[in-house]
Design a protein around this motif. Structure first.
Motif, mmCIF file in Angstrom:
data_model
loop_
_atom_site.group_PDB
_atom_site.id
_atom_site.type_symbol
_atom_site.label_atom_id
_atom_site.label_comp_id
_atom_site.label_asym_id
_atom_site.label_seq_id
_atom_site.Cartn_x
_atom_site.Cartn_y
_atom_site.Cartn_z
ATOM 1 N N ARG A 1 6.687 -1.338 -9.956
ATOM 2 C CA ARG A 1 6.840 -0.412 -8.943
ATOM 3 C C ARG A 1 7.689 -1.216 -7.716
ATOM 4 N N ARG A 2 9.046 -1.639 -8.228
ATOM 5 C CA ARG A 2 9.811 -2.161 -7.395
ATOM 6 C C ARG A 2 10.898 -1.049 -6.953
ATOM 7 N N PRO A 3 11.242 -0.983 -5.786
ATOM 8 C CA PRO A 3 11.723 0.272 -5.347
ATOM 9 C C PRO A 3 13.100 0.595 -5.834
ATOM 10 N N ALA B 1 0.829 -1.468 -0.070
ATOM 11 C CA ALA B 1 -0.351 -0.135 -0.234
ATOM 12 C C ALA B 1 1.195 1.240 0.096
ATOM 13 N N ALA B 2 1.955 1.302 0.718
ATOM 14 C CA ALA B 2 3.072 2.648 0.267
ATOM 15 C C ALA B 2 3.975 2.731 -0.775
ATOM 16 N N LEU B 3 3.327 1.195 -1.548
ATOM 17 C CA LEU B 3 4.393 1.841 -2.587
ATOM 18 C C LEU B 3 3.747 3.038 -3.833
ATOM 19 N N PRO B 4 4.323 3.853 -4.108
ATOM 20 C CA PRO B 4 5.777 3.716 -4.664
ATOM 21 C C PRO B 4 6.568 3.664 -4.052
ATOM 22 N N ALA B 5 7.569 3.927 -4.383
ATOM 23 C CA ALA B 5 9.135 3.766 -3.332
ATOM 24 C C ALA B 5 10.411 4.100 -3.849
ATOM 25 N N ASP B 6 11.165 4.845 -3.461
ATOM 26 C CA ASP B 6 12.414 4.615 -3.700
ATOM 27 C C ASP B 6 13.092 3.589 -3.083
#
Length: 407
Positions: A323-325, A269-274
């Motif tokens: 969506r992979r950090p 749920a917190a994606l997307p992320a670096d």
């Protein structure tokens, strides 16, 4: 002494509460303005009994704000704007009463309202009788505020106006100026500003029945420290925490979960992320069928518990895709052959880095304050000396910042 050039052009909102130390606030205004800072003041009703609005206005060369209900002020400068147009809010003196109202989230006067409405850093300089400062209520209020990210300078020890001796004197104006400069210098170092990070921390609890569960021996200290360190460098951090006894780290959005499946859902749920740092000690297995009633001893021996694997959070976040950090960091808690197992885990999970540590009995890693880690990357291994978990977190956060600086 801090480099005061950093104060030039900064905007400080000074809240002056009621106490004999309020006279020092006049000198504080003068010292800040000498260094190029703009100072705007909020004076409490009690504060105005110790220093006059005219004195404060003459030194700030700006309007002195006192009344939450002033229609003129509210039409020209709402309390929300007042709190957010500053770069820093300073409460000097910070009385026991105002600290208590801040801790309770009250908004019963202009000072408390701007402190509640602000999204900027806050520095308090406590000043009160020694017994008031040492009272359990004041200490609890201050600890709560600090856990929320409020900074503190002082109080100093010495003779007070009431002729008692001990901690309670407000820090001297130049000490407060140094603390303000240090905050601006610290906040200027934000290499991860604009980056989003997910950090997992603590254990997971996998229920067997309503009163029993499977778990790992993790305090969450390392994961929480990493979340705080990344936030300090400017990242927007979502901490996904299993059950711990730790306060939420300042500057982080926190999702509290119980099970591995809940942890994975919160991470997704917190994606997307670096950045993703999987520091949690996730239970590898859960019971296949959770009992809805407490399992009883009936003389027939222990119940047979069929186990099934929990989702692999690190491998899932490391999976290639949009969506992979950009940087996925895993943890490997091992009890032997640490480097060999951790290196194999990095390859198997598909993550970029692994932070490996020895959690054998006697190391004190689980639940302790120190950690000895090895940072494993594709290009080699860095073995770090034993250090406090906060220091490990700060070093890892700087390494993450260095990774993105090279991009």
């Amino acid at each position: 002494m801090a480099d005061h050039a950093i104060l030039a052009g900064k905007r400080v909102l000074l809240v002056v509460a009621g106490g004999i130390a309020a006279y020092k606030s006049l000198d504080l205004i003068r010292r800040l303005r000498e260094r190029g800072a703009a100072v705007r003041a909020v004076l409490t009703e009690a504060g105005a009994r110790f220093v006059t609005p005219l004195s404060v206005q003459a030194l700030t060369e700006d309007t002195v704000y006192q009344d939450l209900w002033s229609l003129t002020d509210e039409s020209e400068m709402g309390h929300i704007r007042l709190s957010r147009e500053a770069d820093l809010l300073v409460v000097a003196p910070a009385t026991a009463n105002l600290l208590a109202r801040m801790a309770a989230g009250m908004a019963d006067d202009l000072a408390a309202t701007v402190l509640l409405a602000t999204d900027k850093p806050v520095l308090v300089a406590p000043a009160m009788n020694v017994r008031m400062w040492q009272h359990a209520a004041t200490r609890a209020n201050m600890a709560l505020l600090e856990s929320r990210g409020v900074r503190r300078i002082g109080p100093n020890e010495g003779v007070m106006a009431c002729n008692e001796y001990g901690p309670g004197r407000m820090a001297e104006p130049m000490e407060i100026v140094d603390a303000i400069a240090a905050i601006f210098a610290e906040d200027a170092h934000r290499p991860l500003a604009g980056r989003r990070a997910i950090v997992t921390s603590g254990p997971t609890h996998e229920p067997i029945d309503p009163v029993r569960y499977i778990a790992n021996r993790s305090s969450g200290k390392q994961g929480h420290a990493i979340a705080a360190a990344l936030a300090k460098l400017g990242a927007a951090v979502t901490l996904v925490s299993g059950p711990t006894r730790l306060p939420d780290p300042p500057g982080c959005s926190v999702a509290h979960i119980e099970t591995a499946r809940e942890m994975l859902a919160a991470c997704e749920a917190a994606l997307p992320a670096d950045i993703a740092v999987c520091a949690a000690a996730v239970a590898d297995w859960r019971v296949d069928t959770e009992s809805d009633r407490k399992l009883k001893k009936d003389g027939g021996g222990p119940p047979a518990l069929a186990l099934t694997e929990n989702p692999d959070i690190l491998a899932t976040l490391s999976r290639p895709g949009k969506r992979r950090p950009a940087l996925v960091v895993g943890f490997a808690a091992e009890t032997g052959d640490v480097l060999a197992y951790a290196t194999a885990k990095r390859t198997r999970k598909g993550c970029d880095w692994i932070v490996a540590n020895d959690v054998s009995p006697g190391t004190g890693t689980f639940g302790g304050s120190d950690n000895t880690v090895h940072l494993i990357r594709a290009d080699g291994v860095e073995s770090w000396p034993t250090m406090p978990k906060d220091a490990v977190a700060a070093r890892l956060a700087e390494a993450v910042a260095g990774y993105f600086a090279g991009k």
